[in-house]
Design a protein around this motif. Structure first.
Motif, PDB file in Angstrom:
ATOM      1  N   UNK A 257       0.822  -1.316  -0.052  1.00 48.10           N
ATOM      2  CA  UNK A 257      -0.004   0.057  -0.031  1.00 48.10           C
ATOM      3  C   UNK A 257       0.907   1.202  -0.040  1.00 48.10           C
ATOM      4  N   UNK A 258       0.653   2.136  -1.064  1.00 48.67           N
ATOM      5  CA  UNK A 258       1.272   3.482  -0.907  1.00 48.67           C
ATOM      6  C   UNK A 258       0.444   4.572  -0.333  1.00 48.67           C
ATOM      7  N   UNK A 259      -0.904   4.261  -0.431  1.00 43.96           N
ATOM      8  CA  UNK A 259      -1.941   5.163  -0.056  1.00 43.96           C
ATOM      9  C   UNK A 259      -1.922   6.744  -0.420  1.00 43.96           C
ATOM     10  N   UNK A 260      -0.915   7.478  -0.885  1.00 42.75           N
ATOM     11  CA  UNK A 260      -0.867   8.340  -1.732  1.00 42.75           C
ATOM     12  C   UNK A 260       0.495   8.754  -2.566  1.00 42.75           C
ATOM     13  N   UNK A 261       0.292   9.491  -3.582  1.00 42.27           N
ATOM     14  CA  UNK A 261       1.524  10.095  -4.308  1.00 42.27           C
ATOM     15  C   UNK A 261       2.074  11.289  -4.004  1.00 42.27           C
ATOM     16  N   UNK A 262       1.284  11.949  -2.920  1.00 38.84           N
ATOM     17  CA  UNK A 262       1.828  13.311  -2.586  1.00 38.84           C
ATOM     18  C   UNK A 262       2.554  13.156  -1.325  1.00 38.84           C
ATOM     19  N   UNK A 263       3.718  13.658  -1.327  1.00 44.44           N
ATOM     20  CA  UNK A 263       4.664  13.794   0.020  1.00 44.44           C
ATOM     21  C   UNK A 263       4.094  14.511   0.894  1.00 44.44           C
ATOM     22  N   UNK A 264       3.074  15.485   0.856  1.00 46.02           N
ATOM     23  CA  UNK A 264       2.431  16.370   1.807  1.00 46.02           C
ATOM     24  C   UNK A 264       1.474  15.385   2.510  1.00 46.02           C
ATOM     25  N   UNK A 265       0.725  14.638   1.659  1.00 47.75           N
ATOM     26  CA  UNK A 265      -0.301  13.792   2.408  1.00 47.75           C
ATOM     27  C   UNK A 265       0.347  12.683   3.171  1.00 47.75           C
ATOM     28  N   UNK A 266       1.354  12.210   2.421  1.00 49.34           N
ATOM     29  CA  UNK A 266       2.075  10.916   3.181  1.00 49.34           C
ATOM     30  C   UNK A 266       2.797  11.633   4.659  1.00 49.34           C
ATOM     31  N   UNK A 267       3.093  12.572   4.745  1.00 50.49           N
ATOM     32  CA  UNK A 267       3.491  13.159   5.778  1.00 50.49           C
ATOM     33  C   UNK A 267       2.455  13.453   6.857  1.00 50.49           C
ATOM     34  N   UNK A 271       2.903   8.008   7.142  1.00 48.45           N
ATOM     35  CA  UNK A 271       3.332   6.730   6.462  1.00 48.45           C
ATOM     36  C   UNK A 271       5.131   6.430   6.516  1.00 48.45           C
ATOM     37  N   UNK A 272       5.764   7.587   7.071  1.00 48.93           N
ATOM     38  CA  UNK A 272       7.031   7.516   7.207  1.00 48.93           C
ATOM     39  C   UNK A 272       7.826   7.301   5.888  1.00 48.93           C
ATOM     40  N   UNK A 273       7.602   7.617   4.864  1.00 50.47           N
ATOM     41  CA  UNK A 273       8.192   7.470   3.595  1.00 50.47           C
ATOM     42  C   UNK A 273       7.975   8.539   2.653  1.00 50.47           C
ATOM     43  N   UNK A 274       8.497   8.851   1.850  1.00 49.41           N
ATOM     44  CA  UNK A 274       8.204   9.719   0.668  1.00 49.41           C
ATOM     45  C   UNK A 274       7.917   8.792  -0.515  1.00 49.41           C
ATOM     46  N   UNK A 275       7.236   9.608  -1.449  1.00 48.36           N
ATOM     47  CA  UNK A 275       7.075   9.140  -2.757  1.00 48.36           C
ATOM     48  C   UNK A 275       8.320   8.616  -3.583  1.00 48.36           C
ATOM     49  N   UNK A 276       9.300   9.458  -3.374  1.00 45.17           N
ATOM     50  CA  UNK A 276      10.556   8.887  -3.874  1.00 45.17           C
ATOM     51  C   UNK A 276      11.136   7.674  -3.399  1.00 45.17           C
ATOM     52  N   UNK A 304      -7.245  17.743   3.600  1.00 49.47           N
ATOM     53  CA  UNK A 304      -6.453  18.664   3.077  1.00 49.47           C
ATOM     54  C   UNK A 304      -5.833  18.285   1.517  1.00 49.47           C
ATOM     55  N   UNK A 305      -6.254  17.134   1.233  1.00 49.35           N
ATOM     56  CA  UNK A 305      -5.715  16.885  -0.301  1.00 49.35           C
ATOM     57  C   UNK A 305      -6.333  17.904  -0.884  1.00 49.35           C
ATOM     58  N   UNK A 306      -5.157  18.546  -1.883  1.00 51.64           N
ATOM     59  CA  UNK A 306      -5.440  19.477  -3.042  1.00 51.64           C
ATOM     60  C   UNK A 306      -5.715  18.613  -4.322  1.00 51.64           C
ATOM     61  N   UNK A 307      -5.989  19.437  -5.262  1.00 49.51           N
ATOM     62  CA  UNK A 307      -5.937  18.833  -6.535  1.00 49.51           C
ATOM     63  C   UNK A 307      -4.477  18.677  -7.038  1.00 49.51           C
ATOM     64  N   UNK A 308      -3.629  19.424  -6.669  1.00 50.23           N
ATOM     65  CA  UNK A 308      -2.165  19.127  -6.892  1.00 50.23           C
ATOM     66  C   UNK A 308      -1.798  17.774  -6.229  1.00 50.23           C
ATOM     67  N   UNK A 309      -2.278  17.615  -5.002  1.00 49.75           N
ATOM     68  CA  UNK A 309      -1.874  16.449  -4.443  1.00 49.75           C
ATOM     69  C   UNK A 309      -2.251  15.088  -5.112  1.00 49.75           C
ATOM     70  N   UNK A 310      -3.477  15.262  -5.542  1.00 46.99           N
ATOM     71  CA  UNK A 310      -4.300  14.134  -6.303  1.00 46.99           C
ATOM     72  C   UNK A 310      -3.758  14.128  -7.641  1.00 46.99           C
ATOM     73  N   UNK A 311      -3.121  15.094  -8.132  1.00 49.24           N
ATOM     74  CA  UNK A 311      -2.543  14.854  -9.322  1.00 49.24           C
ATOM     75  C   UNK A 311      -1.149  14.077  -9.267  1.00 49.24           C
ATOM     76  N   UNK A 312      -0.457  14.551  -8.173  1.00 47.67           N
ATOM     77  CA  UNK A 312       0.626  13.583  -7.867  1.00 47.67           C
ATOM     78  C   UNK A 312       0.488  11.961  -7.792  1.00 47.67           C
ATOM     79  N   UNK A 313      -0.740  11.767  -7.022  1.00 45.56           N
ATOM     80  CA  UNK A 313      -1.243  10.361  -7.180  1.00 45.56           C
ATOM     81  C   UNK A 313      -1.307   9.756  -8.339  1.00 45.56           C
TER      82      UNK A 313
END
Ligand code: SAM
Length: 435
Positions: A257-267, A271-276, A304-313
């Protein structure tokens, strides 16, 4: 003594299916599919999202009439909803006789005797139960696949997740217990075992790590396939990758499970990891095991998931090309840190994003399935297809379902199939040879 009948309704994940089978062993009653025939009715619940939790509660309502017609029938609620609401459930549901938390399954028989002897409703939701792994699940004769739990609870504390509150802190199961249960299953004819835990690859015990356990499982004679779920990205180690690579029995599939592609959402999710970091982990896996299939879980509409965060996912999905993905709309869960966050995403926005993401992933999964057409796949035949008895159903090492025409004497065998068609959720093929 005359036979007593148990009716269990199960909601949620594989862990809950496994727990229902453990309740069945612990009670030593005859199972029935007909609640009208039951002496004990248990609803085994899931609390991971509000919908699952409400579904389970509304199912309890169905047994009101049964209880008024047959007052001696005991109605109980088990699992995560039982743990979450505890005795509030007894206040809310007058026809409920007992409440059983997921850690307390080894005490279910005592709990029922207590209710019957005292004629008083009762609750057992203690986390402090030493015999937590003692009860092994009931196993249906003739099944080719089985589950073995190696861990209870979770230590990760992701801010959206209710698991640590309702299943407690992580407890790892001793290795000799795991191997004993696995060998018992193999003796009963099981060919494939899936090790299960909330973060299965964080298992460690007596100096052994998950990679060691995988190898020890592979030494069990007669066991031809091993799977494991769910893995936690930060706990994918070099040793684990080497074990998968170097051990024929371990399937080439990981649910990560990655849960999100946005580093700000992951923080914010903790989740203790970044997208990278996640992508780098997949690269390490794919560099060692090029055909490794990867599936994932994604939460859409986290606070707080923004359009940009969603786009990262969406970009992450495009970059990784997951073989499949389960995606969910974020559901605030009582007592979790994320439920307190001010910036909740409006429901209609999350619904729209989820639909877009699911459509995109459907295209990726279908494209990947279509690419298998013309290939030869090794398939472990699990039995007759649910829809047609003239078809058999099995899985590839990559966890793809394959249906082939054939008869049940191939059940439990690994065959080679030539893939003729690819669909959204499965493949179709023809038998080439039995191996
Ligand atoms: N322990 C695993 C993990 O999180 O890595 C699996 C837990 S859960 C049974 C399966 C999936 O449900 C999670 O991976 C997550 O995507 C989803 N989930 C958990 N809590 C959620 C919530 N509050 N709202 C929506 N989805 C949720």
């Amino acid at each position: 003594m005359s036979k007593r009948y148990l009716y269990i309704e199960t909601y949620g994940c594989q862990m809950n299916e496994y727990d229902s089978d453990r309740i069945r062993t612990a009670l030593d009653m005859e199972a029935t599919d007909d609640p009208q025939k039951a002496d004990v009715v248990i609803i085994n619940t899931c609390a991971i999202r509000e919908k699952a939790d409400q579904k389970a509660l509304s199912s309890l309502g169905k047994f009101k009439h049964l209880k008024s017609r047959k007052p001696n029938v005991l109605v109980g609620v088990a699992g995560c909803v039982a743990q979450l609401y505890g005795d509030k459930l007894l206040d809310k549901v007058p026809h409920l006789d007992f409440v059983l938390g997921p850690r307390a399954i080894p005490r279910v028989s005592q709990l029922i005797s207590q209710v019957e002897n005292s004629r008083r409703r009762s609750i057992e939701t203690s986390f402090d139960i030493e015999e937590v792994f003692e009860v092994e699940p009931y196993h249906e004769e003739g099944k080719v696949t089985g589950f073995v739990s190696i861990q209870q609870g979770c230590n990760k504390m992701c801010t959206y997740c209710i698991v640590p509150y309702v299943r407690g802190k992580e407890i790892n199961r001793p290795i000799h217990h795991i191997l004993r249960e696995a060998k018992n299953l193999v003796r009963k004819g099981v060919k494939e075992i899936t090790l299960i835990g909330q973060t299965v690859n964080s298992w460690k015990m007596d100096g052994y790590k998950f990679g060691d356990l995988l190898k020890m499982m592979a030494d069990i004679e007669g066991l031809i396939r091993i799977r494991f779920t769910t893995s936690y990205p930060r706990d994918v180690t070099k040793k684990m990758i080497e074990s998968i690579k170097g051990t024929r029995e371990i399937c080439h599939h990981i649910h990560l499970p990655v849960q999100s592609g946005s580093n700000s959402v992951l923080t914010t999710m903790k989740r203790t990891y970044t997208r990278e970091w996640y992508i780098d982990t997949l690269n390490r896996l794919r560099d060692s095991i090029p055909d490794m299939a990867i599936s994932t879980d994604i939460i859409i509409g986290f606070p707080a998931e923004t359009e940009e965060d969603f786009d990262d996912t969406m970009k992450l999905l495009d970059e990784v090309q997951f073989d499949s993905a389960f995606s969910f709309k974020y559901s605030p869960r009582p007592g979790t840190p994320a439920a307190q966050l001010a910036d909740q995403v409006p429901s209609h926005v999350a619904t729209g994003r989820l639909a877009e993401l699911q459509e995109f992933q459907r295209e990726i999964t279908s494209k990947k399935n279509l690419r298998r057409v013309g290939q030869i796949e090794e398939v472990l035949i699990e039995g007759e297809s649910k829809n047609d008895r003239n078809w058999l159903s099995g899985r590839t090492t990559h966890n793809r379902i394959v249906n082939i025409p054939g008869t049940n004497d191939l059940r439990g065998k690994i065959i080679r199939a030539s893939i003729t068609e690819g669909f959204q959720n499965s493949l179709r093929g023809v038998l080439i040879e039995n191996i």
